[in-house]
Write a protein that holds these residues in place. Structure first.
Motif, PDB file in Angstrom:
ATOM      1  N   ALA A  95       0.869  -1.169   0.000  1.00 34.43           N
ATOM      2  CA  ALA A  95       0.000   0.000   0.000  1.00 34.43           C
ATOM      3  C   ALA A  95       0.906   1.219   0.000  1.00 34.43           C
ATOM      4  CB  ALA A  95      -0.892  -0.004   1.235  1.00 34.43           C
ATOM      5  N   CYS A  96       0.326   2.367  -0.213  1.00 34.23           N
ATOM      6  CA  CYS A  96       1.093   3.607  -0.137  1.00 34.23           C
ATOM      7  C   CYS A  96       0.425   4.533   0.863  1.00 34.23           C
ATOM      8  CB  CYS A  96       1.161   4.289  -1.501  1.00 34.23           C
ATOM      9  SG  CYS A  96       2.198   3.396  -2.669  1.00 34.23           S
ATOM     10  N   ARG A  97       1.228   5.068   1.747  1.00 34.60           N
ATOM     11  CA  ARG A  97       0.749   6.027   2.742  1.00 34.60           C
ATOM     12  C   ARG A  97       1.020   7.424   2.196  1.00 34.60           C
ATOM     13  NH1 ARG A  97       1.990   4.904   8.723  1.00 34.60           N
ATOM     14  NH2 ARG A  97      -0.247   4.738   8.909  1.00 34.60           N
ATOM     15  N   TYR A  98       0.002   8.280   2.309  1.00 33.84           N
ATOM     16  CA  TYR A  98       0.113   9.648   1.806  1.00 33.84           C
ATOM     17  C   TYR A  98      -0.694  10.568   2.716  1.00 33.84           C
ATOM     18  CZ  TYR A  98      -4.491   8.539   0.004  1.00 33.84           C
ATOM     19  OH  TYR A  98      -5.794   8.147  -0.090  1.00 33.84           O
ATOM     20  N   PRO A  99      -0.464  11.879   2.656  1.00 31.52           N
ATOM     21  CA  PRO A  99      -1.227  12.807   3.491  1.00 31.52           C
ATOM     22  C   PRO A  99      -2.692  12.864   3.035  1.00 31.52           C
ATOM     23  CG  PRO A  99       0.639  13.915   2.428  1.00 31.52           C
ATOM     24  CD  PRO A  99       0.577  12.533   1.895  1.00 31.52           C
ATOM     25  N   CYS A 100      -3.614  12.678   3.967  1.00 28.24           N
ATOM     26  CA  CYS A 100      -5.044  12.657   3.624  1.00 28.24           C
ATOM     27  C   CYS A 100      -5.502  13.952   2.953  1.00 28.24           C
ATOM     28  CB  CYS A 100      -5.886  12.398   4.864  1.00 28.24           C
ATOM     29  SG  CYS A 100      -5.771  10.705   5.468  1.00 28.24           S
ATOM     30  N   GLN A 101      -4.929  15.066   3.352  1.00 34.61           N
ATOM     31  CA  GLN A 101      -5.356  16.345   2.768  1.00 34.61           C
ATOM     32  C   GLN A 101      -5.003  16.444   1.286  1.00 34.61           C
ATOM     33  OE1 GLN A 101      -3.142  16.023   5.238  1.00 34.61           O
ATOM     34  NE2 GLN A 101      -1.352  17.320   4.898  1.00 34.61           N
ATOM     35  N   ALA A 102      -4.129  15.583   0.787  1.00 30.58           N
ATOM     36  CA  ALA A 102      -3.740  15.604  -0.631  1.00 30.58           C
ATOM     37  C   ALA A 102      -4.513  14.572  -1.457  1.00 30.58           C
ATOM     38  CB  ALA A 102      -2.242  15.336  -0.758  1.00 30.58           C
ATOM     39  N   GLU A 103      -5.488  13.913  -0.862  1.00 33.71           N
ATOM     40  CA  GLU A 103      -6.156  12.798  -1.545  1.00 33.71           C
ATOM     41  C   GLU A 103      -6.775  13.187  -2.885  1.00 33.71           C
ATOM     42  OE1 GLU A 103      -9.868   9.933  -0.638  1.00 33.71           O
ATOM     43  OE2 GLU A 103      -8.248   9.864   0.828  1.00 33.71           O
ATOM     44  N   ASP A 104      -7.488  14.291  -2.947  1.00 35.15           N
ATOM     45  CA  ASP A 104      -8.131  14.674  -4.212  1.00 35.15           C
ATOM     46  C   ASP A 104      -7.100  14.917  -5.311  1.00 35.15           C
ATOM     47  OD1 ASP A 104     -10.682  14.470  -3.134  1.00 35.15           O
ATOM     48  OD2 ASP A 104     -10.784  16.609  -2.621  1.00 35.15           O
ATOM     49  N   GLU A 105      -6.009  15.601  -4.976  1.00 42.25           N
ATOM     50  CA  GLU A 105      -4.969  15.866  -5.959  1.00 42.25           C
ATOM     51  C   GLU A 105      -4.267  14.577  -6.387  1.00 42.25           C
ATOM     52  OE1 GLU A 105      -5.055  17.540  -2.980  1.00 42.25           O
ATOM     53  OE2 GLU A 105      -5.811  19.460  -3.665  1.00 42.25           O
ATOM     54  N   ILE A 106      -4.068  13.670  -5.437  1.00 45.19           N
ATOM     55  CA  ILE A 106      -3.414  12.395  -5.744  1.00 45.19           C
ATOM     56  C   ILE A 106      -4.311  11.540  -6.645  1.00 45.19           C
ATOM     57  CG2 ILE A 106      -2.678  10.207  -4.717  1.00 45.19           C
ATOM     58  CD1 ILE A 106      -1.360  11.883  -2.486  1.00 45.19           C
ATOM     59  N   LYS A 107      -5.603  11.560  -6.405  1.00 45.87           N
ATOM     60  CA  LYS A 107      -6.533  10.825  -7.273  1.00 45.87           C
ATOM     61  C   LYS A 107      -6.463  11.357  -8.707  1.00 45.87           C
ATOM     62  CE  LYS A 107      -9.904   9.261  -3.872  1.00 45.87           C
ATOM     63  NZ  LYS A 107     -11.298   9.385  -3.386  1.00 45.87           N
ATOM     64  N   LYS A 108      -6.404  12.670  -8.858  1.00 44.16           N
ATOM     65  CA  LYS A 108      -6.291  13.276 -10.192  1.00 44.16           C
ATOM     66  C   LYS A 108      -4.980  12.878 -10.853  1.00 44.16           C
ATOM     67  CE  LYS A 108      -9.110  17.276  -9.021  1.00 44.16           C
ATOM     68  NZ  LYS A 108      -9.085  18.709  -8.695  1.00 44.16           N
ATOM     69  N   LEU A 109      -3.906  12.859 -10.065  1.00 39.93           N
ATOM     70  CA  LEU A 109      -2.600  12.448 -10.584  1.00 39.93           C
ATOM     71  C   LEU A 109      -2.656  11.008 -11.084  1.00 39.93           C
ATOM     72  CD1 LEU A 109       0.476  13.087 -10.899  1.00 39.93           C
ATOM     73  CD2 LEU A 109       0.751  12.087  -8.627  1.00 39.93           C
ATOM     74  N   CYS A 110      -3.290  10.132 -10.326  1.00 35.92           N
ATOM     75  CA  CYS A 110      -3.405   8.724 -10.733  1.00 35.92           C
ATOM     76  C   CYS A 110      -4.160   8.594 -12.050  1.00 35.92           C
ATOM     77  CB  CYS A 110      -4.097   7.904  -9.638  1.00 35.92           C
ATOM     78  SG  CYS A 110      -3.089   7.667  -8.176  1.00 35.92           S
ATOM     79  N   LEU A 111      -5.227   9.349 -12.192  1.00 31.49           N
ATOM     80  CA  LEU A 111      -5.980   9.315 -13.455  1.00 31.49           C
ATOM     81  C   LEU A 111      -5.135   9.808 -14.619  1.00 31.49           C
ATOM     82  CD1 LEU A 111      -9.497  10.617 -12.338  1.00 31.49           C
ATOM     83  CD2 LEU A 111      -8.924   8.329 -13.167  1.00 31.49           C
ATOM     84  N   SER A 112      -4.406  10.881 -14.417  1.00 28.72           N
ATOM     85  CA  SER A 112      -3.620  11.447 -15.513  1.00 28.72           C
ATOM     86  C   SER A 112      -2.427  10.576 -15.895  1.00 28.72           C
ATOM     87  CB  SER A 112      -3.146  12.854 -15.156  1.00 28.72           C
ATOM     88  OG  SER A 112      -2.143  12.819 -14.163  1.00 28.72           O
ATOM     89  N   LYS A 113      -1.914   9.779 -14.967  1.00 27.59           N
ATOM     90  CA  LYS A 113      -0.749   8.920 -15.221  1.00 27.59           C
ATOM     91  C   LYS A 113      -1.136   7.462 -15.458  1.00 27.59           C
ATOM     92  CE  LYS A 113       2.348  12.153 -14.526  1.00 27.59           C
ATOM     93  NZ  LYS A 113       3.337  12.557 -15.489  1.00 27.59           N
ATOM     94  N   ASP A 114      -2.437   7.169 -15.536  1.00 26.63           N
ATOM     95  CA  ASP A 114      -2.945   5.800 -15.751  1.00 26.63           C
ATOM     96  C   ASP A 114      -2.426   4.829 -14.685  1.00 26.63           C
ATOM     97  OD1 ASP A 114      -4.500   6.382 -18.014  1.00 26.63           O
ATOM     98  OD2 ASP A 114      -2.736   6.253 -19.302  1.00 26.63           O
ATOM     99  N   ILE A 115      -2.462   5.257 -13.430  1.00 28.70           N
ATOM    100  CA  ILE A 115      -2.053   4.412 -12.315  1.00 28.70           C
ATOM    101  C   ILE A 115      -3.308   3.746 -11.755  1.00 28.70           C
ATOM    102  CG2 ILE A 115      -1.002   4.352 -10.029  1.00 28.70           C
ATOM    103  CD1 ILE A 115       0.552   6.905 -10.876  1.00 28.70           C
ATOM    104  N   GLU A 116      -3.334   2.432 -11.795  1.00 33.51           N
ATOM    105  CA  GLU A 116      -4.491   1.685 -11.301  1.00 33.51           C
ATOM    106  C   GLU A 116      -4.415   1.572  -9.785  1.00 33.51           C
ATOM    107  OE1 GLU A 116      -4.779  -2.086 -13.289  1.00 33.51           O
ATOM    108  OE2 GLU A 116      -4.270  -1.159 -15.199  1.00 33.51           O
ATOM    109  N   VAL A 117      -5.477   2.002  -9.111  1.00 31.59           N
ATOM    110  CA  VAL A 117      -5.562   1.947  -7.658  1.00 31.59           C
ATOM    111  C   VAL A 117      -6.779   1.109  -7.299  1.00 31.59           C
ATOM    112  CG1 VAL A 117      -5.860   3.290  -5.549  1.00 31.59           C
ATOM    113  CG2 VAL A 117      -4.471   4.201  -7.415  1.00 31.59           C
ATOM    114  N   GLU A 118      -6.572   0.110  -6.457  1.00 28.86           N
ATOM    115  CA  GLU A 118      -7.695  -0.744  -6.063  1.00 28.86           C
ATOM    116  C   GLU A 118      -8.678   0.017  -5.185  1.00 28.86           C
ATOM    117  OE1 GLU A 118      -8.430  -4.816  -3.577  1.00 28.86           O
ATOM    118  OE2 GLU A 118      -6.672  -4.707  -4.858  1.00 28.86           O
TER     119      GLU A 118
END
Length: 62
Positions: free
Chosen positions: A32-55
């Motif tokens: 798993a990856c631990r990240y700051p919760c306050q950055a979740e929306d931006e990280i989700k957008k990053l995953c979409l733009s980079k085609d990173i599959e997240v379960e």
């Protein structure tokens, strides 16, 4: 995907690190990856733009 997630998030300036999947979420071993919760929306957008599959995204309380 966990390695790609970590690399792309770090490149974008987020404090991210790979950790074992918490037992609260799954009894099986995995990554798993631990990240700051306050950055979740931006990280989700990053995953979409980079085609990173997240379960799933989860918030864990200590």
């Amino acid at each position: 995907m966990a390695l790609m997630f970590e690399r792309e998030c770090k490149n974008a300036g987020y404090d991210v690190r790979i950790v074992p999947v918490p037992r609260k979420l799954s009894a099986s071993c995995g990554l798993a990856c631990r990240y700051p919760c306050q950055a979740e929306d931006e990280i989700k957008k990053l995953c979409l733009s980079k085609d990173i599959e997240v379960e799933a995204f989860h918030r864990l309380e200590d």
